[in-house]
Design a protein around this motif. Structure first.
Motif, PDB file in Angstrom:
ATOM      1  N   ARG A 182       0.828  -1.202   0.000  1.00 21.27           N
ATOM      2  CA  ARG A 182       0.000   0.000   0.000  1.00 21.27           C
ATOM      3  C   ARG A 182       0.859   1.248   0.000  1.00 21.27           C
ATOM      4  O   ARG A 182       0.542   2.237  -0.651  1.00 21.27           O
ATOM      5  CB  ARG A 182      -0.921  -0.006   1.226  1.00 21.27           C
ATOM      6  N   ASN A 241      -2.052   3.666   6.868  1.00 22.33           N
ATOM      7  CA  ASN A 241      -2.238   2.365   6.223  1.00 22.33           C
ATOM      8  C   ASN A 241      -2.976   1.374   7.132  1.00 22.33           C
ATOM      9  O   ASN A 241      -2.416   0.411   7.640  1.00 22.33           O
ATOM     10  CB  ASN A 241      -0.902   1.771   5.802  1.00 22.33           C
ATOM     11  N   GLY A 243      -5.042  -1.536   8.693  1.00 22.28           N
ATOM     12  CA  GLY A 243      -5.145  -2.951   8.377  1.00 22.28           C
ATOM     13  C   GLY A 243      -5.032  -3.788   9.625  1.00 22.28           C
ATOM     14  O   GLY A 243      -4.460  -3.358  10.629  1.00 22.28           O
ATOM     15  N   ASN A 269      -9.508  -1.221   6.225  1.00 20.71           N
ATOM     16  CA  ASN A 269      -8.612  -0.588   5.250  1.00 20.71           C
ATOM     17  C   ASN A 269      -8.854   0.915   5.235  1.00 20.71           C
ATOM     18  O   ASN A 269      -9.924   1.398   5.634  1.00 20.71           O
ATOM     19  CB  ASN A 269      -8.790  -1.183   3.850  1.00 20.71           C
ATOM     20  N   SER A 270      -7.860   1.648   4.768  1.00 19.70           N
ATOM     21  CA  SER A 270      -7.909   3.116   4.799  1.00 19.70           C
ATOM     22  C   SER A 270      -9.004   3.663   3.894  1.00 19.70           C
ATOM     23  O   SER A 270      -9.653   4.664   4.232  1.00 19.70           O
ATOM     24  CB  SER A 270      -6.550   3.686   4.382  1.00 19.70           C
TER      25      SER A 270
END
Length: 595
Positions: A182, A241, A243, A269-270
């Motif tokens: 990412r 990021n 997660g 997730n972002s």
């Protein structure tokens, strides 16, 4: 991947060895066998789920958690399966698994004994970036091999009579999007090229925290500045990021009261967090920060809301100007629960406005330390964006998140237990139950609270050392198994023995606590040994029963005596002191200077 080989096949199976940190999702085989090394439990590699595990879990620690292997390692069969909508965490065999709301792939572990005639790959096919995925050519078959052990493709094992071109292999699952991947995507967007080792914002990609932002929704902020606040939170969500293997982020909006906009388990997730932030509507009211802090302490950081347990809890409070209620008490309770509090104050009070503050120096009264690390004053809302990088660096600096260390996980506790003849077998079991009841209140592991025990008569015996038992279940069983000794009473020598055998091996960041339990006067002097351990920084408690000498209890105990020395007439009344001792340990920890 699996084929049945004729009984006459001379195939020799090699079980590939893996490290403790290998996750099931990194191996692109639907079923395989591996050999785990010893002592994986001590590595604390994360496991998500119970019985069925998310594929981001450590294979070896999942196998220990399931009881398939011990901490000494062994062979494990791994079988992939579909993702689950929820994974429930639990404690088992010294491994704590964490909860997870959802993941795309799962696996189960089985005893590493293949069925007769079933052959597993002798090498492992690890996931790579998508561009590295290859397939066998369809226009030409490779030359026949004379034995299945020489086939170059580890995901297919063929009988010697079958042509390789007739075998179909299911495609491997898509590789998981890692934090590093990412970060590289952000680099592509911003600079037009890929650097797979990129740390694009100067932020640690290993950041793992449970993070909540308390956003100001009061009417004083206005619609335009409320939008700036949402843009700021969206950028933070992108930078860190989000997660399940790294940071998880939630949002609370406060005004008259606090309301959860995004829980820790809402999104993994972002992108989804950013989308949700854009939809938050301003709720209005006044800036009751104290009520919001009380809300996070009692409601937000819970297992039901996605709190992972193994990640530090962090709360970042955004304040337009100053709070309209007091924050000191709510902040203290939150800190004592292990929540790291940061304050970002925008357009704070100037000298002419300070008389309007409900609570002077409210930031210093709220944050974990008053050294400037936990507070970021911002001159205006339009300068808020500049604080993204410094703020994220701070919340990800887990070594400095001091409030994650609480009174329950910051100690080395030594029990010094009288095993003299006057105690008797039945009363000795009552003493052990008292020791177990105190131990049960603490978080036990090699990185949390550690417990050791010494039993003494004229002589001394080390029952177990600090760190010898690194789970609460193991430790409670060890206490239960202590055998009554019987003999005389030399308490002074026992204190010296505990100092030498236990506290010389204490960790430098642990508080050293000694709890001496005796039912009579000592045959030797206790004053000099007690003074010696006090001078080493040991906090000493004395518990006297029946014929114990009050003067000796006071010599043993750390000052003030009334907080560290206790006496009961009968062994059966020991239970009354459990909560008092634990409360005193916590009170002393929480009253330490916060500078």
């Amino acid at each position: 991947v699996i084929s049945t080989v004729p009984r006459t096949s001379p195939l020799f199976i090699v079980v590939p060895a893996i490290e403790c940190d290998v996750r099931a999702g990194k191996i692109s085989l639907p079923e395989f066998i591996v050999k785990c090394p010893s002592h994986c439990r001590e590595t604390k590699q994360q496991v998500y789920g119970t019985s069925v595990f998310a594929s981001i879990s450590s294979i070896c620690n999942a196998a220990i958690h399931s009881g398939i292997i011990t901490n000494y390692g062994g062979k494990v069969i791994v079988k992939k399966m579909a993702g689950q909508n929820t994974y429930k965490g639990s404690n088992s065999n010294g491994v704590r698994s964490l909860s997870l709301p959802k993941w795309r792939e799962s696996f189960v572990v089985m005893e590493g004994k293949p069925k007769k005639g079933v052959i597993y790959p002798s090498t492992l096919d690890f996931d790579k970036a998508p561009a590295a995925t290859t397939a066998l050519p369809t226009t030409a078959a490779p030359e026949p091999t004379t034995t299945t052990t020489t086939t170059p493709e580890p995901t297919t094992i063929l009988p010697t009579t079958q042509a390789p071109t007739t075998t179909t292999t299911p495609p491997p699952p898509p590789p998981p999007t890692t934090l590093k991947t990412r970060a590289a995507v952000h680099k592509v967007r911003d600079a037009g090229h890929v650097d797979w080792n990129c740390d694009c914002y100067g932020v640690s990609l290993a950041c793992k925290v449970d993070l909540v932002f308390l956003m100001d929704g009061s009417w004083s902020i206005g619609k335009r500045r409320f939008k700036i606040q949402k843009d700021f939170l969206a950028e933070v969500a992108q930078v860190i990021n989000i997660g399940v293997a790294g940071p998880m982020m939630g949002v609370i909006q406060y005004g008259d009261d606090a309301v959860t906009e995004i829980s820790l388990k809402s999104y993994s997730n972002s992108r989804d967090v950013k989308t949700s932030i854009t939809k938050i509507a301003q709720k209005g009211g006044v800036s009751n920060v104290g009520k919001a802090l009380a809300y996070i302490n009692t409601h937000y950081f819970s297992d039901a809301n996605g709190n992972r347990g193994g990640a530090p809890n962090v709360a970042v409070v955004l304040v337009d100007g100053w709070p309209t209620d007091k924050v000191a008490e709510a902040s203290r309770l939150a800190r004592e629960s292990g929540i790291n509090i940061f304050f970002v104050t925008i357009e704070g009070a100037d000298d002419n406005e300070k008389q309007n503050l409900v609570e002077a120096n409210f930031v210093d009264k709220a944050v974990c330390r008053t050294n400037g690390f936990f507070s970021l004053p911002v001159s205006s809302w339009f300068a808020l964006r500049k604080t993204v990088q410094p703020l994220v660096k701070r919340v990800c600096d887990t070594d400095r998140l001091v409030c994650s260390k609480t009174c329950l996980n910051a100690n080395d506790i030594a029990f010094v237990i009288d095993g003299s003849s006057s105690v008797g077998t039945g009363n000795f079991r009552t003493v052990l139950q008292f020791v177990a009841n105190i131990t049960r209140e603490f978080e036990i592991s090699d990185t949390d609270t550690r417990v050791g025990a010494v039993q003494y008569t004229y002589e001394q015996r080390l029952e177990f050392a600090f760190g010898q038992h690194n789970s609460k279940a193991e430790l409670l069983n060890a206490i239960k198994r202590i055998n009554y000794w019987s003999g005389g009473t030399s308490t002074g020598a026992a204190i010296t023995f505990a100092a030498e055998q236990l506290f010389t091996k204490s960790k430098p960041n642990k508080r050293k606590i000694m709890i001496v339990i005796t039912d009579g006067r000592s045959y030797d002097d206790v004053r000099a040994p007690a003074l010696a351990v006090h001078s080493q920084g040991v906090i000493a408690y004395s518990i006297g029963i029946a014929w114990a000498a009050q003067d000796e209890l006071e010599y043993i105990a750390t000052d003030p005596d009334k907080e560290h020395s206790f006496f009961v007439d009968e062994f059966d009344n020991l239970y009354k002191f459990v909560s008092k001792i634990v409360q005193n340990i916590c009170h002393e920890f929480n009253s330490q200077p916060r500078n």
